[in-house]
Design an enzyme around this catalytic site. Structure first.
Site, mmCIF file in Angstrom:
data_model
loop_
_atom_site.group_PDB
_atom_site.id
_atom_site.type_symbol
_atom_site.label_atom_id
_atom_site.label_comp_id
_atom_site.label_asym_id
_atom_site.label_seq_id
_atom_site.Cartn_x
_atom_site.Cartn_y
_atom_site.Cartn_z
ATOM 1 N N LYS A 234 13.627 21.960 -39.703
ATOM 2 C CA LYS A 234 12.160 21.951 -39.677
ATOM 3 C C LYS A 234 11.693 22.236 -38.254
ATOM 4 O O LYS A 234 11.776 21.376 -37.379
ATOM 5 C CB LYS A 234 11.614 20.589 -40.112
ATOM 6 N N PRO A 235 11.203 23.462 -38.008
ATOM 7 C CA PRO A 235 10.689 23.762 -36.659
ATOM 8 C C PRO A 235 9.292 23.185 -36.475
ATOM 9 O O PRO A 235 8.689 22.687 -37.430
ATOM 10 C CB PRO A 235 10.654 25.295 -36.647
ATOM 11 N N LEU B 69 20.572 3.577 -41.311
ATOM 12 C CA LEU B 69 21.898 3.673 -40.672
ATOM 13 C C LEU B 69 22.417 5.108 -40.640
ATOM 14 O O LEU B 69 23.591 5.369 -40.919
ATOM 15 C CB LEU B 69 22.899 2.727 -41.350
ATOM 16 N N GLU C 4 16.751 13.995 -28.424
ATOM 17 C CA GLU C 4 16.484 14.674 -27.138
ATOM 18 C C GLU C 4 14.984 14.569 -26.923
ATOM 19 O O GLU C 4 14.216 15.260 -27.601
ATOM 20 C CB GLU C 4 16.865 16.159 -27.227
ATOM 21 N N GLY D 29 11.315 13.289 -24.310
ATOM 22 C CA GLY D 29 10.507 13.776 -23.190
ATOM 23 C C GLY D 29 11.154 13.546 -21.825
ATOM 24 O O GLY D 29 12.166 12.852 -21.702
ATOM 25 N N GLU E 91 4.158 12.358 -18.927
ATOM 26 C CA GLU E 91 4.685 13.722 -19.012
ATOM 27 C C GLU E 91 3.480 14.643 -19.244
ATOM 28 O O GLU E 91 2.917 14.673 -20.347
ATOM 29 C CB GLU E 91 5.664 13.806 -20.198
ATOM 30 N N GLY F 244 16.022 9.705 -24.372
ATOM 31 C CA GLY F 244 16.931 9.829 -25.511
ATOM 32 C C GLY F 244 18.386 9.708 -25.113
ATOM 33 O O GLY F 244 18.714 9.346 -23.984
HETATM 34 P P1 NAD Z 1 6.629 16.546 -31.036
HETATM 35 O O1 NAD Z 1 7.344 15.264 -30.851
HETATM 36 O O2 NAD Z 1 5.177 16.527 -31.265
HETATM 37 O O3 NAD Z 1 7.261 17.346 -32.296
HETATM 38 C C1 NAD Z 1 8.642 17.623 -32.370
HETATM 39 C C2 NAD Z 1 9.001 17.889 -33.834
HETATM 40 O O4 NAD Z 1 8.851 16.674 -34.584
HETATM 41 C C3 NAD Z 1 8.105 18.924 -34.518
HETATM 42 O O5 NAD Z 1 8.891 19.711 -35.394
HETATM 43 C C4 NAD Z 1 7.142 18.042 -35.300
HETATM 44 O O6 NAD Z 1 6.539 18.702 -36.401
HETATM 45 C C5 NAD Z 1 8.069 16.918 -35.744
HETATM 46 N N1 NAD Z 1 7.418 15.664 -36.138
HETATM 47 C C6 NAD Z 1 6.169 15.233 -35.850
HETATM 48 N N2 NAD Z 1 5.968 14.012 -36.408
HETATM 49 C C7 NAD Z 1 7.108 13.669 -37.038
HETATM 50 C C8 NAD Z 1 7.519 12.511 -37.774
HETATM 51 N N3 NAD Z 1 6.711 11.470 -37.987
HETATM 52 N N4 NAD Z 1 8.771 12.481 -38.289
HETATM 53 C C9 NAD Z 1 9.621 13.521 -38.070
HETATM 54 N N5 NAD Z 1 9.277 14.646 -37.381
HETATM 55 C C10 NAD Z 1 8.035 14.710 -36.871
HETATM 56 O O7 NAD Z 1 7.024 17.457 -29.781
HETATM 57 P P2 NAD Z 1 6.418 18.863 -29.341
HETATM 58 O O8 NAD Z 1 5.024 18.665 -28.886
HETATM 59 O O9 NAD Z 1 6.713 19.894 -30.370
HETATM 60 O O10 NAD Z 1 7.382 19.196 -28.091
HETATM 61 C C11 NAD Z 1 7.140 18.714 -26.817
HETATM 62 C C12 NAD Z 1 7.930 17.445 -26.550
HETATM 63 O O11 NAD Z 1 9.309 17.667 -26.787
HETATM 64 C C13 NAD Z 1 7.829 17.017 -25.105
HETATM 65 O O12 NAD Z 1 7.719 15.617 -25.039
HETATM 66 C C14 NAD Z 1 9.156 17.472 -24.510
HETATM 67 O O13 NAD Z 1 9.564 16.775 -23.363
HETATM 68 C C15 NAD Z 1 10.068 17.251 -25.656
HETATM 69 N N6 NAD Z 1 11.263 18.084 -25.501
HETATM 70 C C16 NAD Z 1 12.455 17.492 -25.177
HETATM 71 C C17 NAD Z 1 13.586 18.280 -24.977
HETATM 72 C C18 NAD Z 1 14.933 17.694 -24.613
HETATM 73 O O14 NAD Z 1 15.917 18.407 -24.679
HETATM 74 N N7 NAD Z 1 15.017 16.434 -24.243
HETATM 75 C C19 NAD Z 1 13.493 19.669 -25.101
HETATM 76 C C20 NAD Z 1 12.254 20.227 -25.428
HETATM 77 C C21 NAD Z 1 11.149 19.422 -25.640
#
Ligand code: NAD
Length: 498
Positions: A189-190, A258, A264, A266, A396, A469
């Site tokens: 799921k992207p 479980l 991964e 923020g 962030e 994470g």
């Molecule tokens: P987000 O957390 O809003 O969304 C990430 C994904 O989770 C999306 O596909 C979204 O649709 C899904 N999602 C949303 N609510 C959900 C729920 N209740 N249950 C399951 N899935 C759900 O993040 P974003 O705005 O797309 O991306 C930016 C964030 O991602 C920033 O905080 C960034 O730091 C982090 N990030 C971390 C890494 C890493 O490798 N640590 C890499 C890239 C981005």
């Protein structure tokens, strides 16, 4: 800032598609829903992507379960899987321009980086894990038992992969390539804002010979679909990249069930410039660390810590230099800073900068939105003089916004760098090799860069500590996390005279 002016559009602009990829075929979502995908550089629609329902998640998870259980992929040898992954990489390189254009349009990512970084790094992932797929060897264990004991590394089963908007192709590949190499099947799921390259990759994986049902794609909203995916009884493991707040929700649900979850999250990295640093190189690193991917980079370096003797000089150089970083349309090959992903995010960034000013911060460069084509542009911004508890330092920001603080001792630099709940990346700019080792050891982060930034490769693991994470992507570590260990102990008859 200097605005780029090229207006050239992609020759054939990619469009999202309104269907889902389940069990090897494109199918309409059960509820027939779609959602509009926006071009962040204009705020205008680029088309409709399918908006799946939990029923579609169920169909995708059942397809992935059946594909795993009958062994069409999981019981192939590593070498057979390797051949398919190499074909995926080759097709990605053949279709590199199409993938780059899609990524650039969807995210607002400057095309030069989509070409040089996103597509290349993603194809590298498939090549790298193709080389590791045949080497998932177990071990023979020495034991006093009258037995022969060995371990096997087995795939975990069905992986629910949830990915964020900022590096759609790279962060999908860094899950899908090792998960496939290990023999798992996947429901992906992207992020709803950026479905394009996932849709192109569904076709590429299929064409390369990934069997039906092994990779399934559902597009749509996070809370509804993501949650349904994490909870689904056919899903054995969750691989999540996204914000810390959503990561907590995902980890909580997976914890109740479980299920292993690879998180991964923020980041809010400190970049430490010591007075002994090579200043010219350090300035280049500081700028690229906070503007790369328009600052929408979990491993960005938005917190600059400068040793006091250099502080005024660095602030002066930055206030003159960052306005010259080319900001403009993502399609312009010279653009370095593109738009932010959405109008909501732009408003949030404006509010954080306003808060920083109110908290006594001096905005020495940028500080405001840029009016261009109706896109979500924010000027590269440098804020000096903030305390450590200002929101723009603590949160962030996820935009090309840099805060600059001074420190007097190595001890203080380490304390300031670690004074955040996050722990993804950190940088050290110094010519003192002993200091580089000493400070690297003391920084609470999963990734340390010395005299550079964002030096990333498929072979080198990345991931965080604390609220960033605990997963590790890239390297053999990621492959291992998509497997589980089984031990087999076979009684051996001691025989005559035993
Ligand atoms: P987000 O957390 O809003 O969304 C990430 C994904 O989770 C999306 O596909 C979204 O649709 C899904 N999602 C949303 N609510 C959900 C729920 N209740 N249950 C399951 N899935 C759900 O993040 P974003 O705005 O797309 O991306 C930016 C964030 O991602 C920033 O905080 C960034 O730091 C982090 N990030 C971390 C890494 C890493 O490798 N640590 C890499 C890239 C981005």
């Amino acid at each position: 800032m200097s605005q780029t002016t090229d207006t050239s559009a992609a020759p054939s602009a990619p469009r999202p598609r309104p269907d889902l990829f389940i069990d090897g075929a494109w199918v309409a979502p059960a509820g027939g829903g779609t959602s509009t995908v926006l071009d962040p550089s204009t705020g205008r629609s680029i088309g409709e992507a399918a908006s799946a329902t939990p029923d579609d998640v169920d169909a995708a998870a059942q397809a992935a379960r059946a594909a795993f259980d009958d062994g069409r992929w999981s019981r192939l040898s590593g070498r057979e899987r390797s051949r398919v992954l190499l074909r995926v990489a080759a097709l990605m390189r053949e279709r590199a321009e199409e993938l780059a254009q899609a990524e650039s349009l969807d995210v607002g990512k400057p095309i030069q980086f989509a070409r040089m970084v996103d597509v290349q790094n993603s194809a590298d992932q498939y090549e790298y894990y193709a080389t590791l797929a045949p080497h998932q060897d177990g071990a023979v264990r020495d034991t006093p038992l009258p037995a022969f004991a060995y371990t096997r590394r087995e795939p975990r089963g069905v992986v629910g992969a949830i990915t964020p908007f900022n590096f759609p192709l790279i962060l999908s590949s860094s899950k899908i390539a090792p998960a496939l190499a290990a023999g798992n099947t996947i429901v992906h799921k992207p992020a709803p804002q950026t479905p394009l390259t996932a849709q192109l990759m569904a076709d590429i994986l299929h064409e390369a010979g990934v069997p039906d049902g092994v990779y399934n794609l559902v597009t749509g909203t996070g809370p509804e679909l993501g949650d349904a995916l994490v909870r689904h009884s056919a899903v054995d493991m969750v691989a999540f990249t996204g914000s810390t707040s959503i990561g907590r929700i995902v980890a909580r649900t997976a914890g109740e069930l479980l299920k292993p979850v690879h998180a991964e999250l923020g980041g809010n990295a400190a970049n430490i410039v010591f007075a002994d640093a090579d200043l010219d190189k350090a300035i280049g690193t500081v700028i690229s660390a906070f503007v790369f991917n328009t600052g929408q980079f979990c491993m960005a370096g938005p917190r600059l810590l400068v040793e006091r003797p250099l502080y005024d000089t660095v602030v002066g150089i930055l206030s003159d230099a960052v306005g010259g970083v080319p900001l403009g349309r993502p399609s312009d090959p010279d653009t370095v800073i593109g738009p932010l992903v959405s109008a909501e995010h732009l408003s949030r960034v404006e509010a954080l900068v306003a808060d920083a000013k109110a908290a006594g911060g001096a905005v020495v460069a940028g500080g405001e939105r840029v009016d261009l084509d109706g896109g979500f542009y924010f000027a590269p911004t440098v804020i000096a003089g903030l305390d450590n508890d200002a929101l723009a330092v603590r949160e962030e920001v996820f935009a090309p916004v840099l805060t600059v603080q001074a420190f007097d001792t190595e001890e203080e630099a380490v304390r300031l760098a670690n004074s955040t709940p996050y722990g993804l990346a950190a940088g050290i700019q110094t010519t003192d090799i002993s200091r580089a080792h000493r400070v690297s050891e003391r920084l609470e982060a999963g990734i340390i860069w010395v005299n550079g930034w964002a030096m990333l490769d498929a072979a080198v693991p990345f991931g965080g500590v604390k609220s960033s994470g605990w997963g590790r992507e890239n390297g053999p570590e990621a492959l291992e996390s998509f497997t589980r260990v089984k031990s087999v102990t076979i009684a051996v008859d001691p025989g005559v005279g035993g």
